[in-house]
Design an enzyme around this catalytic site. Structure first.
Site, PDB file in Angstrom:
ATOM      1  N   ARG A 100      -8.705  -0.199   4.271  1.00  0.00           N
ATOM      2  CA  ARG A 100      -7.768   0.850   3.645  1.00  0.00           C
ATOM      3  C   ARG A 100      -6.384   0.265   3.420  1.00  0.00           C
ATOM      4  NH1 ARG A 100      -8.566   6.436   6.661  1.00  0.00           N
ATOM      5  NH2 ARG A 100      -7.567   7.022   4.759  1.00  0.00           N
ATOM      6  N   LYS A 105       0.791  -1.254  -0.091  1.00  0.00           N
ATOM      7  CA  LYS A 105      -0.070   0.043   0.157  1.00  0.00           C
ATOM      8  C   LYS A 105       0.890   1.274   0.050  1.00  0.00           C
ATOM      9  CE  LYS A 105      -2.184   2.232   4.046  1.00  0.00           C
ATOM     10  NZ  LYS A 105      -1.368   3.338   4.077  1.00  0.00           N
ATOM     11  N   ASN A 106       1.920   1.233   0.837  1.00  0.00           N
ATOM     12  CA  ASN A 106       2.625   2.361   0.901  1.00  0.00           C
ATOM     13  C   ASN A 106       3.639   2.777  -0.038  1.00  0.00           C
ATOM     14  OD1 ASN A 106       1.306   2.891   3.423  1.00  0.00           O
ATOM     15  ND2 ASN A 106       2.995   2.751   4.596  1.00  0.00           N
ATOM     16  N   ASP A 127       4.283   0.851  12.208  1.00  0.00           N
ATOM     17  CA  ASP A 127       3.320   0.072  11.585  1.00  0.00           C
ATOM     18  C   ASP A 127       2.811  -1.137  12.221  1.00  0.00           C
ATOM     19  OD1 ASP A 127       2.606   2.307  10.237  1.00  0.00           O
ATOM     20  OD2 ASP A 127       2.915   1.879   8.186  1.00  0.00           O
ATOM     21  N   CYS A 182      -6.111   8.010   8.915  1.00  0.00           N
ATOM     22  CA  CYS A 182      -6.111   7.508  10.285  1.00  0.00           C
ATOM     23  C   CYS A 182      -5.597   8.439  11.384  1.00  0.00           C
ATOM     24  CB  CYS A 182      -5.388   6.030  10.325  1.00  0.00           C
ATOM     25  SG  CYS A 182      -6.046   4.940   9.651  1.00  0.00           S
ATOM     26  N   ARG A 197       0.168  14.594  12.855  1.00  0.00           N
ATOM     27  CA  ARG A 197       0.985  14.425  11.690  1.00  0.00           C
ATOM     28  C   ARG A 197       0.754  15.646  11.110  1.00  0.00           C
ATOM     29  NH1 ARG A 197      -1.599   8.802   9.065  1.00  0.00           N
ATOM     30  NH2 ARG A 197       0.493   8.561   8.294  1.00  0.00           N
TER      31      ARG A 197
HETATM   32  C1  UD1 Z   1       4.353   6.880   6.346  1.00  0.00           C
HETATM   33  C2  UD1 Z   1       3.416   5.787   6.100  1.00  0.00           C
HETATM   34  C3  UD1 Z   1       2.955   5.315   7.513  1.00  0.00           C
HETATM   35  C4  UD1 Z   1       3.892   4.940   8.501  1.00  0.00           C
HETATM   36  C5  UD1 Z   1       4.993   6.356   8.504  1.00  0.00           C
HETATM   37  C6  UD1 Z   1       6.138   5.872   9.379  1.00  0.00           C
HETATM   38  C7  UD1 Z   1       2.534   6.112   4.016  1.00  0.00           C
HETATM   39  C8  UD1 Z   1       1.258   6.408   2.953  1.00  0.00           C
HETATM   40  N1  UD1 Z   1       2.241   6.038   5.115  1.00  0.00           N
HETATM   41  O1  UD1 Z   1       3.626   8.128   6.757  1.00  0.00           O
HETATM   42  O2  UD1 Z   1       2.143   3.984   7.223  1.00  0.00           O
HETATM   43  O3  UD1 Z   1       3.537   4.739   9.860  1.00  0.00           O
HETATM   44  O4  UD1 Z   1       5.487   6.563   7.396  1.00  0.00           O
HETATM   45  O5  UD1 Z   1       6.911   4.953   8.872  1.00  0.00           O
HETATM   46  O6  UD1 Z   1       3.766   5.815   3.457  1.00  0.00           O
HETATM   47  N2  UD1 Z   1       6.226  14.753  10.875  1.00  0.00           N
HETATM   48  C9  UD1 Z   1       6.456  16.081  11.164  1.00  0.00           C
HETATM   49  N3  UD1 Z   1       6.337  16.877  10.131  1.00  0.00           N
HETATM   50  C10 UD1 Z   1       6.116  16.565   8.953  1.00  0.00           C
HETATM   51  C11 UD1 Z   1       6.156  15.177   8.600  1.00  0.00           C
HETATM   52  C12 UD1 Z   1       6.118  14.337   9.677  1.00  0.00           C
HETATM   53  O7  UD1 Z   1       6.538  16.334  12.277  1.00  0.00           O
HETATM   54  O8  UD1 Z   1       5.930  17.409   8.049  1.00  0.00           O
HETATM   55  C13 UD1 Z   1       6.346  13.635  11.882  1.00  0.00           C
HETATM   56  C14 UD1 Z   1       5.076  12.948  12.181  1.00  0.00           C
HETATM   57  O9  UD1 Z   1       3.922  13.693  13.027  1.00  0.00           O
HETATM   58  C15 UD1 Z   1       5.444  11.554  12.867  1.00  0.00           C
HETATM   59  C16 UD1 Z   1       6.870  11.535  12.154  1.00  0.00           C
HETATM   60  O10 UD1 Z   1       7.263  12.471  11.722  1.00  0.00           O
HETATM   61  O11 UD1 Z   1       5.848  11.811  14.189  1.00  0.00           O
HETATM   62  C17 UD1 Z   1       6.944  10.354  11.002  1.00  0.00           C
HETATM   63  O12 UD1 Z   1       5.983  10.697   9.915  1.00  0.00           O
HETATM   64  P1  UD1 Z   1       6.238  10.239   8.604  1.00  0.00           P
HETATM   65  O13 UD1 Z   1       7.578   9.609   8.161  1.00  0.00           O
HETATM   66  O14 UD1 Z   1       6.235  11.621   7.691  1.00  0.00           O
HETATM   67  O15 UD1 Z   1       5.078   9.212   8.179  1.00  0.00           O
HETATM   68  P2  UD1 Z   1       3.893   9.478   6.956  1.00  0.00           P
HETATM   69  O16 UD1 Z   1       4.722   9.706   5.666  1.00  0.00           O
HETATM   70  O17 UD1 Z   1       2.900  10.294   7.227  1.00  0.00           O
END
Ligand code: UD1
Length: 417
Positions: free
Chosen positions: A397, A22-23, A305, A116, A121
């Protein structure tokens, strides 16, 4: 409301084929917008999030056809650079369209993404990176508007290796003028899959999977056919299902190297793992041992995850497990549901203390997010009696044919729509 009804206590055997990731699929489908030429994506899982991504692609003017695991996207006919608020709210990874649209049209208009509820986030890292690439970002009335004549390559240092921010930077830079260097990039296998897809379209991305990723912008990209890599989190789900039921199961179509971060946890629980080619056999003992400590970390650390999935196993293991959730602040919501099933878990901020019990009892529980829902299904497989998991739209999802796959392994699970 749809639910799963699970009769626990059946041991599993046989083999299960893992779906496409999915990711990986979500950013690669979005990347078709940046490619701007027809692409055919194979091994796309049948998921509600893929359905949402297709609706976004169509709303932007792309021609999309979907049939049995293959999605064809023609991104050469974009007519709109803005994404409707309702579509943005459906799914967190809608934010990946930001970089893709900027590459294609020099413009992107969208609201903050939904998805979710596992934490705040924020998208501050995404937006700061876009600014570094010469993009004008304005945030007004709940809308984010990004514009530029052409994206300009730059050096971007991420304060945290965010998966989504790394993907957005790659997508925005792939057709930029000049070179973009990402320092402290996310190293997840899904980043490598995205880079491999884009490189097969003619992009010049090096270092994906390492902390420094270099993107040399190219003028245009070309059509390709590409197959999405296997889903390491789905693989981990079937590993947990085998572990809690004391079973021996073969998991097919996996890349064992992607699962190394979780291998030692299952081994500490007493499971035997044998990897050969694209298969893994997991053989679980009658009673699992507590894995003692699990800390979620960016890849190659233990994946957030998989945290809930392993917690269900720890709940019935012999001993105490400490689970430290370091990525998302609201990712322990499955604990109260597991406790309804007789688990003994206390949560102290980012730490969950799981005292393994002899057995769980079937109960009526609610999926609170995608992986939490999958963890409750895993718990239901080993619980005494019947477990009803409600709100399984969260599970839809991210899982393709979950009940069919578990049934083929010998589980008693049915869906009530
Ligand atoms: C992706 C995955 C999700 C997985 C996560 C961490 C997809 C669609 N989703 O989510 O399944 O759980 O990686 O491996 O690929 N953060 C900030 N500011 C930002 C962006 C992120 O503070 O602008 C923080 C987030 O709040 C969180 C951490 O960074 O605490 C990790 O987030 P991130 O790696 O960006 O996860 P996603 O890309 O949302």
């Amino acid at each position: 409301m749809s639910q799963y009804i699970i009769e626990g206590g059946k041991s599993l055997c046989g083999s299960v084929r893992v779906q496409g990731a999915k990711n990986s699929a979500l950013p690669i489908l979005a990347a078709c917008v940046a490619v701007g030429a027809p692409c055919v994506i194979h091994n796309c899982p049948e998921l509600s999030d893929i359905g949402c991504t297709i609706r976004i692609l169509r709303s932007l003017g792309c021609e999309v056809h979907r049939s049995a695991g293959t999605v064809s996207v023609d991104g050469s006919c974009i007519t709109d650079a803005s994404i409707d608020d309702a579509l943005m709210r459906e799914m967190r990874s809608s934010i990946i369209f930001l970089g893709a649209l900027l590459s294609a049209t020099g413009e992107a208009v969208m609201s903050a993404p939904g998805g979710c509820d596992i934490g705040l986030r924020p998208i501050d890292l995404h937006l700061a990176a876009m600014r570094k690439l010469g993009i004008k970002v304005t945030e007004r009335h709940g809308k984010i508007r990004c514009t530029c004549k052409r994206v300009r390559g730059n050096k971007i240092t991420l304060s945290f290796p965010s998966v989504g921010a790394t993907e957005n930077i790659i997508l925005a830079s792939v057709r930029a003028s000049g070179v973009t260097t990402i320092i402290n990039a996310a190293r997840e296998p899904e980043i490598v899959d995205l880079a491999m897809f884009l490189n097969s379209c003619g992009a010049r991305i090096s270092g994906a999977g390492e902390s420094t990723v270099i993107i040399e912008g190219v003028e245009r990209l070309r059509s390709v056919q590409y197959a999405i890599m296997p889903d390491r989190i789905a693989a981990c789900t079937y590993m947990s299902a085998a572990a809690v039921t004391g079973s021996s199961v073969i998991i097919e179509d996996v890349i064992p190297a992607h699962l190394v971060p979780v291998f030692s946890t299952y081994e500490q629980m007493g499971c035997r793992l044998e990897a050969a080619g694209s298969k893994i056999r997991i053989t679980a003992p009658k009673r699992l041992s507590a894995p003692e400590i699990i800390r979620t970390m960016p890849y190659p650390g233990f994946p957030t995850d998989c945290q809930a999935l392993v917690m269900s196993a720890a709940a019935v293991a012999d001993g105490v497990t400490f689970i430290n959730e370091n990525i998302f602040e609201n990712r322990f919501r499955h604990t109260s549901e597991l406790c309804r099933m007789g688990a003994d878990i206390r949560v102290y901020d980012k730490l969950a203390v799981v005292r393994g019990v002899e057995s769980l009892q079937g109960a009526c529980v609610n999926a609170t997010d995608l992986r939490a829902g999958a963890a409750l299904v895993v718990a239901g497989l080993c619980a005494e009696g019947v477990t009803t998991v409600n709100s399984i739209q969260y599970i839809d999802r991210g899982y393709d044919s979950l009940e069919e796959n578990l049934t083929s392994l010998g589980a008693r699970i049915r869906r009530n729509d």
